[in-house]
Write a protein that holds these residues in place. Sequence first.
Motif, PDB file in Angstrom:
ATOM      1  N   VAL A  15      44.260   1.291 -68.379  1.00  0.00           N
ATOM      2  CA  VAL A  15      43.501   1.703 -67.203  1.00  0.00           C
ATOM      3  C   VAL A  15      42.286   2.453 -67.722  1.00  0.00           C
ATOM      4  O   VAL A  15      42.404   3.281 -68.633  1.00  0.00           O
ATOM      5  N   ILE A  16      41.132   2.151 -67.176  1.00  0.00           N
ATOM      6  CA  ILE A  16      39.917   2.867 -67.555  1.00  0.00           C
ATOM      7  C   ILE A  16      39.529   3.738 -66.373  1.00  0.00           C
ATOM      8  O   ILE A  16      39.378   3.242 -65.254  1.00  0.00           O
ATOM      9  N   ALA A  17      39.393   5.035 -66.628  1.00  0.00           N
ATOM     10  CA  ALA A  17      38.979   5.981 -65.597  1.00  0.00           C
ATOM     11  C   ALA A  17      37.539   6.373 -65.883  1.00  0.00           C
ATOM     12  O   ALA A  17      37.219   6.854 -66.974  1.00  0.00           O
ATOM     13  N   CYS A  30      39.893   5.732 -71.585  1.00  0.00           N
ATOM     14  CA  CYS A  30      40.897   4.657 -71.635  1.00  0.00           C
ATOM     15  C   CYS A  30      42.280   5.292 -71.611  1.00  0.00           C
ATOM     16  O   CYS A  30      42.605   6.119 -72.461  1.00  0.00           O
ATOM     17  N   LEU A  31      43.055   4.907 -70.626  1.00  0.00           N
ATOM     18  CA  LEU A  31      44.403   5.437 -70.463  1.00  0.00           C
ATOM     19  C   LEU A  31      45.393   4.350 -70.875  1.00  0.00           C
ATOM     20  O   LEU A  31      45.338   3.245 -70.345  1.00  0.00           O
ATOM     21  N   PRO A  32      46.284   4.643 -71.797  1.00  0.00           N
ATOM     22  CA  PRO A  32      47.186   3.614 -72.329  1.00  0.00           C
ATOM     23  C   PRO A  32      48.365   3.322 -71.398  1.00  0.00           C
ATOM     24  O   PRO A  32      49.521   3.582 -71.723  1.00  0.00           O
ATOM     25  N   ILE A  33      48.053   2.742 -70.253  1.00  0.00           N
ATOM     26  CA  ILE A  33      49.103   2.367 -69.311  1.00  0.00           C
ATOM     27  C   ILE A  33      48.826   0.934 -68.859  1.00  0.00           C
ATOM     28  O   ILE A  33      47.744   0.631 -68.359  1.00  0.00           O
ATOM     29  N   GLY A  57      59.815  13.875 -57.759  1.00  0.00           N
ATOM     30  CA  GLY A  57      59.028  14.804 -58.566  1.00  0.00           C
ATOM     31  C   GLY A  57      58.824  14.369 -59.999  1.00  0.00           C
ATOM     32  O   GLY A  57      57.719  14.438 -60.523  1.00  0.00           O
ATOM     33  N   LYS A  58      59.874  13.898 -60.649  1.00  0.00           N
ATOM     34  CA  LYS A  58      59.711  13.499 -62.049  1.00  0.00           C
ATOM     35  C   LYS A  58      58.864  12.232 -62.158  1.00  0.00           C
ATOM     36  O   LYS A  58      58.106  12.069 -63.106  1.00  0.00           O
ATOM     37  N   HIS A  59      58.957  11.348 -61.179  1.00  0.00           N
ATOM     38  CA  HIS A  59      58.123  10.136 -61.190  1.00  0.00           C
ATOM     39  C   HIS A  59      56.656  10.496 -60.921  1.00  0.00           C
ATOM     40  O   HIS A  59      55.762   9.966 -61.579  1.00  0.00           O
ATOM     41  N   ALA A  60      56.430  11.396 -59.962  1.00  0.00           N
ATOM     42  CA  ALA A  60      55.065  11.841 -59.663  1.00  0.00           C
ATOM     43  C   ALA A  60      54.462  12.558 -60.870  1.00  0.00           C
ATOM     44  O   ALA A  60      53.294  12.352 -61.209  1.00  0.00           O
ATOM     45  N   ALA A  61      55.257  13.377 -61.525  1.00  0.00           N
ATOM     46  CA  ALA A  61      54.777  14.102 -62.707  1.00  0.00           C
ATOM     47  C   ALA A  61      54.399  13.137 -63.829  1.00  0.00           C
ATOM     48  O   ALA A  61      53.406  13.341 -64.526  1.00  0.00           O
ATOM     49  N   ARG A  62      55.186  12.072 -64.006  1.00  0.00           N
ATOM     50  CA  ARG A  62      54.882  11.076 -65.040  1.00  0.00           C
ATOM     51  C   ARG A  62      53.553  10.367 -64.723  1.00  0.00           C
ATOM     52  O   ARG A  62      52.717  10.171 -65.610  1.00  0.00           O
ATOM     53  N   ALA A  66      49.957  10.588 -66.820  1.00  0.00           N
ATOM     54  CA  ALA A  66      49.294   9.381 -67.319  1.00  0.00           C
ATOM     55  C   ALA A  66      47.896   9.185 -66.744  1.00  0.00           C
ATOM     56  O   ALA A  66      47.006   8.694 -67.430  1.00  0.00           O
ATOM     57  N   LEU A  67      47.686   9.567 -65.475  1.00  0.00           N
ATOM     58  CA  LEU A  67      46.449   9.210 -64.786  1.00  0.00           C
ATOM     59  C   LEU A  67      45.478  10.363 -64.537  1.00  0.00           C
ATOM     60  O   LEU A  67      44.278  10.130 -64.371  1.00  0.00           O
TER      61      LEU A  67
END
Length: 125
Positions: A15-17, A30-33, A57-62, A66-67
């Motif tokens: 993903v490119i931010a 560049c985000l490695p996802i 919460g743990k999914h949102a935190a991940r 990443a983003l």
Amino acid sequence: EQLALVEYVVAEKQVIAFVVTRDAPIRAVCLPIARTRLERDAHELAELLAARSPEYGKHAARMYAALVEPLASSLRAKTTLAIVPDGTKIGVDPAQDRERFYVSENGVTLVTASMLRAPARSGGG
């Protein structure tokens, strides 16, 4: 008002931010996802939120890690964040959550500074 605009472009393996602010040149990160992981994580988070599961919460935190975390140095001292997502849905649908998000007619989502904080971790994660 200190505004930062972030546009996410989702490619197959990353993903490119693009971060745009008044006080700095445009920054591309560049985000490695991978697309498949992002779509899976977003889908899982949406399902957990819909089910009101405390595990969200743990999914949102991940996803935050990443983003958003890799952009922290560009977002410091900003009071408003405008997110322009790629065609891939990232997390919840702001158009369905008008109490916390403002979505303009052209699809730009405005987020308040308080929403930039990392989500609380739950479920031991």
